[in-house]
Design a protein around this motif. Structure first.
Motif, mmCIF file in Angstrom:
data_model
loop_
_atom_site.group_PDB
_atom_site.id
_atom_site.type_symbol
_atom_site.label_atom_id
_atom_site.label_comp_id
_atom_site.label_asym_id
_atom_site.label_seq_id
_atom_site.Cartn_x
_atom_site.Cartn_y
_atom_site.Cartn_z
ATOM 1 N N UNK A 35 -1.006 -1.028 3.419
ATOM 2 C CA UNK A 35 0.097 -1.977 3.355
ATOM 3 C C UNK A 35 -0.377 -3.350 3.825
ATOM 4 N N UNK B 99 -8.144 -4.569 -5.151
ATOM 5 C CA UNK B 99 -7.042 -4.478 -6.101
ATOM 6 C C UNK B 99 -5.738 -4.575 -5.316
ATOM 7 N N UNK C 19 7.044 -4.782 -1.312
ATOM 8 C CA UNK C 19 5.777 -4.525 -0.639
ATOM 9 C C UNK C 19 4.606 -5.060 -1.456
ATOM 10 N N UNK D 215 -1.002 1.321 -11.894
ATOM 11 C CA UNK D 215 -0.530 1.501 -10.536
ATOM 12 C C UNK D 215 -0.104 2.944 -10.310
ATOM 13 N N UNK D 216 0.003 3.350 -9.062
ATOM 14 C CA UNK D 216 0.460 4.715 -8.774
ATOM 15 C C UNK D 216 1.855 4.969 -9.343
ATOM 16 N N UNK D 217 2.051 6.181 -9.859
ATOM 17 C CA UNK D 217 3.362 6.580 -10.366
ATOM 18 C C UNK D 217 3.869 7.760 -9.552
ATOM 19 N N UNK E 130 -5.997 -2.287 -2.071
ATOM 20 C CA UNK E 130 -6.963 -1.185 -2.143
ATOM 21 C C UNK E 130 -8.356 -1.785 -2.218
ATOM 22 N N UNK F 34 5.454 1.019 -8.406
ATOM 23 C CA UNK F 34 4.332 0.091 -8.334
ATOM 24 C C UNK F 34 4.159 -0.688 -9.633
ATOM 25 N N UNK G 191 -0.869 6.181 2.922
ATOM 26 C CA UNK G 191 -1.545 6.854 1.825
ATOM 27 C C UNK G 191 -2.867 7.479 2.257
ATOM 28 N N UNK G 192 -3.180 8.602 1.624
ATOM 29 C CA UNK G 192 -4.480 9.232 1.802
ATOM 30 C C UNK G 192 -5.490 8.642 0.835
ATOM 31 N N UNK G 193 -6.730 9.105 0.902
ATOM 32 C CA UNK G 193 -7.800 8.561 0.057
ATOM 33 C C UNK G 193 -7.720 9.031 -1.390
ATOM 34 N N UNK G 194 -6.948 10.074 -1.640
ATOM 35 C CA UNK G 194 -6.789 10.545 -3.009
ATOM 36 C C UNK G 194 -7.764 11.630 -3.406
ATOM 37 N N UNK H 82 -8.602 3.626 0.778
ATOM 38 C CA UNK H 82 -7.292 4.025 0.301
ATOM 39 C C UNK H 82 -6.321 2.846 0.344
ATOM 40 N N UNK H 83 -5.180 3.036 -0.274
ATOM 41 C CA UNK H 83 -4.135 2.020 -0.285
ATOM 42 C C UNK H 83 -3.671 1.695 1.130
ATOM 43 N N UNK I 247 0.591 -3.879 -1.482
ATOM 44 C CA UNK I 247 -0.455 -2.985 -0.996
ATOM 45 C C UNK I 247 -1.801 -3.497 -1.494
ATOM 46 N N UNK J 246 -2.664 10.673 -5.386
ATOM 47 C CA UNK J 246 -2.487 10.155 -4.034
ATOM 48 C C UNK J 246 -1.354 10.877 -3.327
ATOM 49 N N UNK K 101 -1.506 -4.386 -5.303
ATOM 50 C CA UNK K 101 -0.362 -3.784 -5.978
ATOM 51 C C UNK K 101 0.937 -4.267 -5.342
ATOM 52 N N UNK L 86 7.932 3.515 6.252
ATOM 53 C CA UNK L 86 6.653 3.170 5.652
ATOM 54 C C UNK L 86 5.863 4.407 5.275
ATOM 55 N N UNK L 87 5.282 4.360 4.084
ATOM 56 C CA UNK L 87 4.438 5.440 3.630
ATOM 57 C C UNK L 87 2.982 5.100 3.900
#
Lengths: 115, 115
Positions: free
Chosen positions: B46, B88, B34, A42-44, B38, B105, A106-109, B43-44, B36, A90, B90, A103-104
């Motif tokens: 919500x 996926x 939350x 998962x994202x860190x 993908x 996450x 997210x971009x595509x990375x 992208x991720x 999320x 990300x 999360x 709320x955050x």
């Protein structure tokens, strides 16, 4: 309304090199967070920028640094790249406001591969 | 320190089957929770969130999650999955009222729905 954008999409570097990743937040957002997502994980959380300052940092070495510009866009810099830095990076933006949580988005990375 | 555990790493279901993905967190204080998602190549996004109030929260695309405080759990459910739910998933937690809205996450659950 453009969402969060990141550049480049993909990047290949060799060990020891330096890299800069870029992020433009969603319109109206003033806070940018960076996350590292290794394969199968998962994202860190790396760190968060607000008002051009690092507001909080995760458990990442000083090789990881960042910057936020007056237009709220942000850069993530990684020095002395290691093989283990290969990951999807990300960017997430939010509006600071006064809520207990905002709320955050997210971009595509950016997919970074270190050889 | 906060942590999030997702017990199912890889789930394979047939269309119309019911889905339940487990998520447990460790944190002694009040949290925001939350899920999320993908989708492949995207992208991720919500899926749903819990801040307070009714512990059963409904999200997009027919998903729901139940917060059970005594079990530190926030499991995701959907009565009948579709092929388009392949993605996926999360689970994430944010410490309520923290200095930042950083997300912690889980490692993610890869769901494959067979037509």
């Amino acid at each position: 309304d453009a969402g969060v954008t990141q550049s480049p999409t993909h990047l290949i570097k060799t060990r020891g090199q330096q890299v800069t990743l870029r992020c433009s937040p969603k319109s109206g957002h003033d806070t940018v967070s960076w996350y590292q997502q290794a394969l199968g994980q998962g994202p860190q959380f790396i760190f968060q920028y607000y008002e051009e300052e690092e507001r909080q940092r995760g458990n990442f070495p000083d090789r990881f640094s960042g910057h936020q510009f007056p237009n709220y866009s942000s850069e993530l810099n990684v020095n002395a790249l290691l093989l283990g830095d290969s990951a999807l990076y990300l960017c997430a933006s939010s509006f600071a406001g006064f809520s207990s949580y905002n709320e955050q988005f997210f971009g595509p990375g950016t997919r970074l591969t270190v050889l | 320190a906060q942590s999030v555990s997702q017990h199912n790493h890889h789930v394979i279901l047939s269309e119309a089957a019911s889905l339940e993905l487990g998520c447990n967190y460790s944190y002694g204080g009040t949290v925001n929770l939350f899920w999320y998602v993908q989708y492949p190549g995207q992208h991720l996004q919500l899926l749903l969130k819990y801040f307070s109030g009714d512990p059963l929260v409904k999200g997009i695309k027919g998903f729901e999650a139940e917060f059970i405080k005594s079990k530190f759990s926030f499991n995701l459910r959907k009565p009948s999955v579709q092929w388009s739910d392949t993605a996926e998933y999360f689970c994430a937690v944010n410490a309520y009222g923290g200095a930042t809205n950083k997300l912690i996450f889980g490692t993610g659950t890869l769901l494959a729905v067979q037509p």
